[in-house]
Design an enzyme around this catalytic site. Structure first.
Site, short mmCIF file in Angstrom:
data_model
loop_
_atom_site.label_atom_id
_atom_site.label_comp_id
_atom_site.label_asym_id
_atom_site.label_seq_id
_atom_site.Cartn_x
_atom_site.Cartn_y
_atom_site.Cartn_z
CE1 TYR A 150 33.70 46.15 38.71
CE2 TYR A 150 35.25 45.01 40.21
CZ TYR A 150 34.70 46.04 39.82
OH TYR A 150 34.46 47.00 41.05
CG HIS A 182 27.77 49.24 38.31
ND1 HIS A 182 28.09 49.56 39.35
CD2 HIS A 182 26.98 50.18 37.54
CE1 HIS A 182 27.58 50.97 39.54
NE2 HIS A 182 26.98 51.15 38.38
CE LYS A 218 27.69 44.68 42.52
NZ LYS A 218 27.92 45.60 41.53
#
Length: 328
Positions: A265, A276, A307
């Site tokens: 993150y 997320h 991602k």
């Protein structure tokens, strides 16, 4: 006309020098004829000859043809081709991509990927990986060096913790709350905090926790690293990447559910609404060899969960390589 209208080949005096893939492409469209020792070659004969002369010719031809038919001007270059942006052409605009052609059955050593990635970066180009599968379908990827950085604040002080089987427990409730809320470390178990091996090593190195074993014997960083290596193969490299990411002010958690070492993150403001993660990071050694089907699965999974897939590897410092799907 071939050069002026389609930018095929390179002018040489009054003639035009074509690569084998360019010649095959033009021959297939009946725009040139090819003869050898006075005998004219049809497409089949020329293709078989070119395949015997140039390793990987079949894959490069498939990619060259595909890109030409998408409307790009394509010229031979390093590592395989240069591709110009739509609306641009050689002599007027710089190339947008360098293209590396790979067969799905071709192992790809990390070192052989890093070199063209760096060259492309130095030349302000993008590296396009074109992977050709057994049915001659092509999947395109972009590979580039990634600068990883986050915006987390400095970590809070912890306390005394105990090494159990393959994890560490921090007993103090207030210290557990501070580390978890401000750095997103560990997993709360009641009022206590359970820490992974890499989290524990990092906090121990920074002097934010003290560590003992079940008998109450103190464990320093060197002793802990030795025990961690016995528990987990490759722990030293994994920890090196974890430490580098944390030092870059990122939050690093296990990526087990995604099949990677870490999920990462940029910032976690609080535990009420954890965002997320932006990255999946997998650690590989400097002699790592990619296998295209495995690489494809990793990138596809990262894309499906929104991602970015990043591979971390040692090269003096820790370096990062991002690979993502590309739609030319």
């Amino acid at each position: 006309d071939l050069y002026d209208q389609g930018y095929f080949g390179r002018p040489r005096g009054q003639g035009l020098e074509l690569s084998l893939v360019e010649a095959a492409y033009l021959l297939d469209r009946s725009r040139i004829g090819v003869s050898l020792d006075g005998k004219e070659l049809d497409f089949k004969a020329f293709f078989q000859l070119a395949s015997s002369l140039e390793k990987g010719f079949e894959f490069r031809y498939v990619v060259y043809k595909d890109l030409r038919e998408r409307g790009y001007y394509v010229q031979p270059g390093r590592p395989d081709f240069r591709v110009y942006p739509r609306g641009g052409h050689p002599g007027e605009s710089p190339a947008e991509f360098y293209v590396l052609v790979i067969s799905e059955r071709m192992p790809l050593p990390l070192k052989e990927l890093i070199e063209p990635v760096r060259i492309a970066g130095q030349m302000r180009k993008k590296l396009m990986m074109a992977i050709v599968d057994e049915e001659s379908d092509i999947t395109f990827y972009e590979a580039k060096e990634k600068d990883m950085s986050g915006s987390m604040a400095d970590d809070e002080q912890g306390g005394m913790a105990t090494l159990l089987e393959d994890r560490v427990v921090l007993w103090d409730a207030d210290a557990s709350r501070r580390l978890h809320e401000h750095g997103f470390y560990g997993k709360p178990v009641g009022e206590r905090l359970q820490l992974s091996l890499v989290e524990s090593a990092y906090l121990l190195e920074r002097g934010l926790i003290q560590l003992v074993d079940r008998s109450g014997t103190s464990i320093d960083r060197r002793g802990f690293m030795a025990r961690a290596l016995q528990i987990e193969d490759g722990f030293d490299l994994k920890y090196r990447v974890y430490k580098d990411l944390r030092d870059r002010k990122l939050v690093v958690k296990t990526g087990f559910k995604f099949g990677t070492h870490f999920r990462v993150y940029k910032h976690v403001a609080g535990l009420q609404k954890v965002p997320h993660s932006e990255y999946l990071v997998h650690t590989v050694p400097e002699d790592h060899v990619f296998f295209p089907p495995v690489l494809s699965r990793a990138v596809r999974l990262a894309h499906s969960v929104r991602k970015q897939m990043v591979f971390a590897y040692p090269d003096g410092d820790v370096r990062y390589l991002e690979i993502r799907r590309l739609k030319p």
